[in-house]
Design a protein around this motif. Structure first.
Motif, PDB file in Angstrom:
ATOM      1  N   CYS A 259      -5.706  -7.238   0.849  1.00 45.10           N
ATOM      2  CA  CYS A 259      -5.438  -5.948   1.482  1.00 45.10           C
ATOM      3  C   CYS A 259      -3.975  -5.594   1.213  1.00 45.10           C
ATOM      4  O   CYS A 259      -3.073  -6.283   1.707  1.00 45.10           O
ATOM      5  CB  CYS A 259      -5.674  -6.019   2.989  1.00 45.10           C
ATOM      6  SG  CYS A 259      -7.375  -6.387   3.441  1.00 45.10           S
TER       7      CYS A 259
ATOM      8  N   CYS B  31      -6.619   1.952   7.940  1.00 44.64           N
ATOM      9  CA  CYS B  31      -6.453   1.233   9.210  1.00 44.64           C
ATOM     10  C   CYS B  31      -5.097   0.537   9.302  1.00 44.64           C
ATOM     11  O   CYS B  31      -4.573   0.348  10.363  1.00 44.64           O
ATOM     12  CB  CYS B  31      -7.577   0.209   9.407  1.00 44.64           C
ATOM     13  SG  CYS B  31      -7.410  -1.295   8.422  1.00 44.64           S
ATOM     14  N   GLU B  32      -4.541   0.166   8.165  1.00 50.03           N
ATOM     15  CA  GLU B  32      -3.260  -0.547   8.113  1.00 50.03           C
ATOM     16  C   GLU B  32      -3.273  -1.833   8.914  1.00 50.03           C
ATOM     17  O   GLU B  32      -2.245  -2.290   9.384  1.00 50.03           O
ATOM     18  CB  GLU B  32      -2.106   0.336   8.611  1.00 50.03           C
ATOM     19  CG  GLU B  32      -1.533   1.205   7.522  1.00 50.03           C
ATOM     20  CD  GLU B  32      -0.203   1.808   7.909  1.00 50.03           C
ATOM     21  OE1 GLU B  32      -0.137   2.443   8.981  1.00 50.03           O
ATOM     22  OE2 GLU B  32       0.763   1.620   7.157  1.00 50.03           O
TER      23      GLU B  32
ATOM     24  N   LEU C 294       0.828  -1.205   0.000  1.00 50.36           N
ATOM     25  CA  LEU C 294       0.000   0.000   0.000  1.00 50.36           C
ATOM     26  C   LEU C 294       0.863   1.256   0.000  1.00 50.36           C
ATOM     27  O   LEU C 294       0.635   2.186  -0.775  1.00 50.36           O
ATOM     28  CB  LEU C 294      -0.934  -0.009   1.225  1.00 50.36           C
ATOM     29  CG  LEU C 294      -1.803   1.238   1.403  1.00 50.36           C
ATOM     30  CD1 LEU C 294      -2.737   1.443   0.223  1.00 50.36           C
ATOM     31  CD2 LEU C 294      -2.599   1.166   2.704  1.00 50.36           C
TER      32      LEU C 294
ATOM     33  N   GLU D 246      -8.530  -4.422   8.499  1.00 49.04           N
ATOM     34  CA  GLU D 246      -9.902  -4.406   9.010  1.00 49.04           C
ATOM     35  C   GLU D 246     -10.885  -3.701   8.084  1.00 49.04           C
ATOM     36  O   GLU D 246     -12.078  -3.963   8.163  1.00 49.04           O
ATOM     37  CB  GLU D 246      -9.953  -3.703  10.379  1.00 49.04           C
ATOM     38  CG  GLU D 246      -9.142  -4.366  11.471  1.00 49.04           C
ATOM     39  CD  GLU D 246      -9.892  -5.491  12.180  1.00 49.04           C
ATOM     40  OE1 GLU D 246     -11.097  -5.640  11.922  1.00 49.04           O
ATOM     41  OE2 GLU D 246      -9.267  -6.211  12.972  1.00 49.04           O
ATOM     42  N   CYS D 247     -10.398  -2.780   7.239  1.00 49.44           N
ATOM     43  CA  CYS D 247     -11.351  -1.891   6.564  1.00 49.44           C
ATOM     44  C   CYS D 247     -11.495  -2.165   5.080  1.00 49.44           C
ATOM     45  O   CYS D 247     -12.489  -1.785   4.472  1.00 49.44           O
ATOM     46  CB  CYS D 247     -10.955  -0.437   6.781  1.00 49.44           C
ATOM     47  SG  CYS D 247      -9.531   0.095   5.797  1.00 49.44           S
ATOM     48  N   GLY D 248     -10.495  -2.766   4.460  1.00 47.99           N
ATOM     49  CA  GLY D 248     -10.592  -3.107   3.039  1.00 47.99           C
ATOM     50  C   GLY D 248     -10.397  -1.944   2.080  1.00 47.99           C
ATOM     51  O   GLY D 248     -10.478  -2.134   0.865  1.00 47.99           O
ATOM     52  N   SER D 249     -10.126  -0.732   2.587  1.00 49.64           N
ATOM     53  CA  SER D 249      -9.979   0.434   1.704  1.00 49.64           C
ATOM     54  C   SER D 249      -8.769   0.321   0.789  1.00 49.64           C
ATOM     55  O   SER D 249      -8.665   1.040  -0.206  1.00 49.64           O
ATOM     56  CB  SER D 249      -9.818   1.714   2.528  1.00 49.64           C
ATOM     57  OG  SER D 249     -10.871   1.840   3.430  1.00 49.64           O
ATOM     58  N   CYS D 250      -7.859  -0.560   1.128  1.00 51.81           N
ATOM     59  CA  CYS D 250      -6.606  -0.688   0.391  1.00 51.81           C
ATOM     60  C   CYS D 250      -6.642  -1.891  -0.543  1.00 51.81           C
ATOM     61  O   CYS D 250      -5.605  -2.300  -1.056  1.00 51.81           O
ATOM     62  CB  CYS D 250      -5.456  -0.851   1.375  1.00 51.81           C
ATOM     63  SG  CYS D 250      -5.594  -2.409   2.304  1.00 51.81           S
TER      64      CYS D 250
ATOM     65  N   CYS E 151      -2.267  -3.337   2.406  1.00 54.43           N
ATOM     66  CA  CYS E 151      -1.545  -2.938   3.617  1.00 54.43           C
ATOM     67  C   CYS E 151      -0.917  -4.149   4.307  1.00 54.43           C
ATOM     68  O   CYS E 151      -0.053  -3.999   5.159  1.00 54.43           O
ATOM     69  CB  CYS E 151      -2.445  -2.179   4.587  1.00 54.43           C
ATOM     70  SG  CYS E 151      -3.724  -3.176   5.398  1.00 54.43           S
TER      71      CYS E 151
ATOM     72  N   ASN F 144      -5.415   4.315   2.717  1.00 58.47           N
ATOM     73  CA  ASN F 144      -4.942   3.779   3.979  1.00 58.47           C
ATOM     74  C   ASN F 144      -5.871   4.260   5.088  1.00 58.47           C
ATOM     75  O   ASN F 144      -5.833   5.417   5.476  1.00 58.47           O
ATOM     76  CB  ASN F 144      -3.517   4.251   4.267  1.00 58.47           C
ATOM     77  CG  ASN F 144      -3.051   3.811   5.641  1.00 58.47           C
ATOM     78  OD1 ASN F 144      -3.795   3.177   6.394  1.00 58.47           O
ATOM     79  ND2 ASN F 144      -1.829   4.151   5.987  1.00 58.47           N
TER      80      ASN F 144
END
Ligand code: FAD
Ligand code: FES
Ligand code: FES
Lengths: 162, 295
Positions: free
Chosen positions: A58, A40-41, A24, A44-48, A60, A38
Motif C-alpha cells: 500500500c 482510505c490512507e 502515494l 484498508e482498501c488497497g486502491s493505492c 499510502c 487514495n
C-alpha cells in the motif's frame, strides 16, 4: 527534502517532500502519476497498491523517504511495451469489472502480482490475494471473472510462445 | 521534522542515541496510519529499511533469530516449520499488502494488546527474547518482561529492536483469532497455544483481552501438572473433556478484558474459553498422532 527513485522504469525526482509524506501522495501530487488512488490512507482498501522493488504494497503506508533509490511500479507501468493496455488491464475492461474505477488500479497491480507468481490460481487463491482490495461497486463477481480471464489469456499466451 | 536514513545498524543506533524521540519506521503499517491522520508528529522519523540485516533470519537448529523487519509474508513462506504458531498468527494479519511490509519488530514496537504476534510469541515459551540494542550495548529482554502497559513496552528511549529469539517448535502449536471476517480484521481477541514436549511445558498467550498481551499462567500450570501426573506426554492418551473444560475456564479467568466497539468483555471471556479448548484439542490430537506413529 528531495526524494529520487525509479517509477515505471524512469528516474523521477520530487522536491519539497514533507518528511511524513506518503509515497502515494508523492506519486499523485508530485511526479504526475495519479493512477494509484487514495481511498482510505490507512491500508484498508488497497486502491493505492503499487510494486515496491517488485513487492505489492500500500503506497499510502510507505513513507516517501523510504523509497529513495528504490524501484516503484504503478498501474501506469502495467501497459505493454507499446504503451497499449496490458493483459490484466484489458481483461478487467473485457469482463466489465470496472464501474467507478476507484479500486481498479490497486486490483490491477495486485492481480498482476498474483498471476506472476501463479498464472493459474484457484478461486480461493484469487480471493485470498485480493482480500486487501475493497470494491464498493461491483460485488466482486466481475472482478473474479476478470482475474480468471486474465489467467486464461496469460496461460494461452504462454502455451503459444512455447 | 527530520527524516533519518541510516545505512547500517551502527548508524541507526547512533541516530537513536542522538535523537531519542525519533520514531523508528520499518514497514510503516502502523506509523504511516498515524502520520496520515496526524495523530502523531514526531520530531524525526528513523527509517530502518536500508538495514538489510533486519530482514534476515537464522536458525541454529534450536533457536530462530528473527530479524525485526522480516515481513509476515516471509515468516509464512519460510518459517512455518520452525515457528508454526507465529506463522499461523502472521497469516491472520491484515491483507497480503500489509503482510508484505509489516513485521514482528513493528508489532513489538507498537505493543498493542491486539497485536497478533504477541500471543504466538508468549506461547512459544519462556525462552523467547527480544534483542534490544543501543550504543550502550545489547539486552536480551524476556518476552514476559517486554509488555509493560497499554501500547507500552520496556524499550529505553535510545534502544531499537534488532531481532527476536524464538525456540524452534518441538511440538504442535496453534493460533486462533476472533474477528468479524477472515481478512483485514483487528482481533476481538486471540489465543496462542503450544506444546513443548521436550521440557514438559505448555505455552499460552492471550491477545486483546487485557491491557497487555499476557500468559494464562494458572492454565499452563494446571495442564502441565495433569500431563506429568498422568504420564500423558509418554502415552499420548486422550485428555478427557474435564481437563479441556478446566483449561478453558482457567484461560478465561486469566483475562481482564474491557467492553469496546469490537466486543464486550463477556464475549471476549467466552470466546477465549472456546479458543483455548479448540487449540488445546487440535494440538493434543496432533501430538497423540505423533506419539502413536512413533510407537
Ligand atoms: C490495514 C491494516 C491491517 C492490520 N491488521 C493487523 C492485524 O491483523 N494484526 C496485527 O497484529 N496488526 C495489524 N496491523 C498493524 C500492523 O500491520 C502491525 O502492527 C505490524 O506488525 C507493524 O509492523 P511495521 O513494520 O509495519 O511497523 P511500523 O509501522 O514501521 O512501526 C510500528 C511501531 O514499532 C516501532 N518500531 C518499528 N520497528 C522497530 C524497531 N526495530 N525497534 C524499535 N521500534 C520499532 C515504530 O516506531 C512504531 O512505534 C494492521 C495494520 C493495517 C494498516
Ligand atoms: S489508500 Fe492506501 S490502502 Fe486505502
Ligand atoms: S469499481 Fe467502484 S470501487 Fe470498485
Amino acid at each position: 527534502m528531495r526524494v529520487t527513485f525509479t517509477a515505471n522504469g524512469k528516474p523521477v525526482e520530487a522536491d519539497d517532500v514533507w518528511e511524513g509524506e506518503s509515497l502515494l501522495y508523492v506519486l499523485r501530487e508530485r511526479v504526475g502519476l495519479p493512477g494509484s488512488k487514495n481511498a482510505c490512507e490507512q491500508g484498508e482498501c488497497g486502491s493505492c497498491t503499487v510494486y515496491l522493488d517488485g513487492v505489492p504494497v500500500c503506497s499510502c503506508l510507505v513513507a516517501a523517504g523510504q523509497v529513495q533509490d528504490r524501484e516503484v511500479r504503478t498501474v501506469e507501468g502495467l501497459t505493454d511495451e507499446n504503451g497499449e493496455l496490458g493483459l490484466v488491464q484489458q481483461a478487467f475492461i473485457d469482463a466489465g469489472a470496472v464501474q467507478c474505477g476507484f479500486c481498479t488500479p490497486g486490483l490491477l497491480v495486485q492481480t498482476d502480482a498474483l498471476l506472476e507468481s501463479d498464472a493459474q490460481p484457484s478461486d480461493n487463491d484469487i480471493r485470498e490475494a485480493l482480500s486487501g482490495n475493497l470494491c464498493r461497486c461491483t460485488g466482486y463477481e466481475k472482478i473474479m471473472d476478470a482475474v480468471r480471464l486474465a489467467s486464461a489469456r496469460k496461460c494461452a499466451g504462454k502455451a503459444e510462445s512455447e | 521534522m527530520e527524516f533519518l536514513r541510516p545505512a547500517t545498524w551502527d548508524e541507526a543506533l547512533a541516530a537513536k542515541a542522538e535523537y531519542p524521540t525519533a520514531l523508528p519506521i520499518s514497514g510503516g503499517t502502523d506509523v504511516m496510519v498515524e502520520m496520515n491522520f496526524d495523530v502523531h508528529r514526531p520530531s524525526a522519523i528513523l527509517d530502518l529499511n536500508r538495514i538489510t540485516e533486519l530482514t534476515e533470519w537464522t536458525n541454529d537448529g534450536s533457536v530462530v533469530r528473527l530479524g525485526a523487519s522480516v515481513p509476515y509474508a516471509r515468516i509464512i513462506d519460510e518459517l512455518s516449520g520452525p515457528l508454526p504458531g507465529l506463522a499461523l498468527a502472521a497469516h491472520t494479519v491484515g491483507s497480503p499488502q500489509i503482510r508484505n511490509r509489516g513485521g514482528v519488530g513493528g508489532n513489538l514496537g507498537g505493543a498493542s494488546p491486539a497485536g497478533d504476534a504477541h500471543p504466538a510469541l508468549l506461547a512459544a515459551g519462556r525462552d523467547v527474547f527480544v534483542e534490544a540494542a543501543s550504543v550502550r550495548g545489547t539486552r536480551m529482554i524476556p518476552i514476559d518482561e517486554f509488555y509493560v502497559g497499554v501500547k507500552r513496552n520496556s524499550l529505553a528511549a535510545d534502544e531499537l529492536i534488532r531481532a527476536v529469539h524464538i525456540p524452534v517448535a518441538d511440538g504442535p502449536q496453534q493460533f486462533s483469532k476472533i474477528g468479524t471476517r477472515n481478512a483485514m480484521v483487528i482481533a476481538v481477541c486471540a489465543f496462542g497455544f503450544a506444546l513443548h514436549p521436550k521440557n514438559g511445558t505448555v505455552g499460552t498467550g492471550i491477545g486483546s483481552a487485557a491491557p497487555t498481551p499476557r500468559r494464562a499462567v494458572e492454565a499452563e500450570e494446571y495442564l502441565q501438572g495433569v500431563l506429568a501426573e498422568r504420564g500423558l506426554w509418554e502415552s499420548g492418551d486422550l485428555l478427557g473433556a474435564e481437563v479441556i473444560q478446566k483449561f478453558g475456564e482457567l484461560v478465561k479467568a486469566a483475562a481482564s478484558p474491557i467492553d469496546d466497539v469490537r466486543g464486550t468483555a463477556d464475549y471476549r471471556r467466552h470466546s477465549l474459553a472456546v479458543m483455548a479448548r479448540r487449540t488445546l484439542t487440535w494440538c493434543w490430537n496432533d501430538y497423540s498422532k505423533q506419539i502413536r506413529s512413533a510407537a
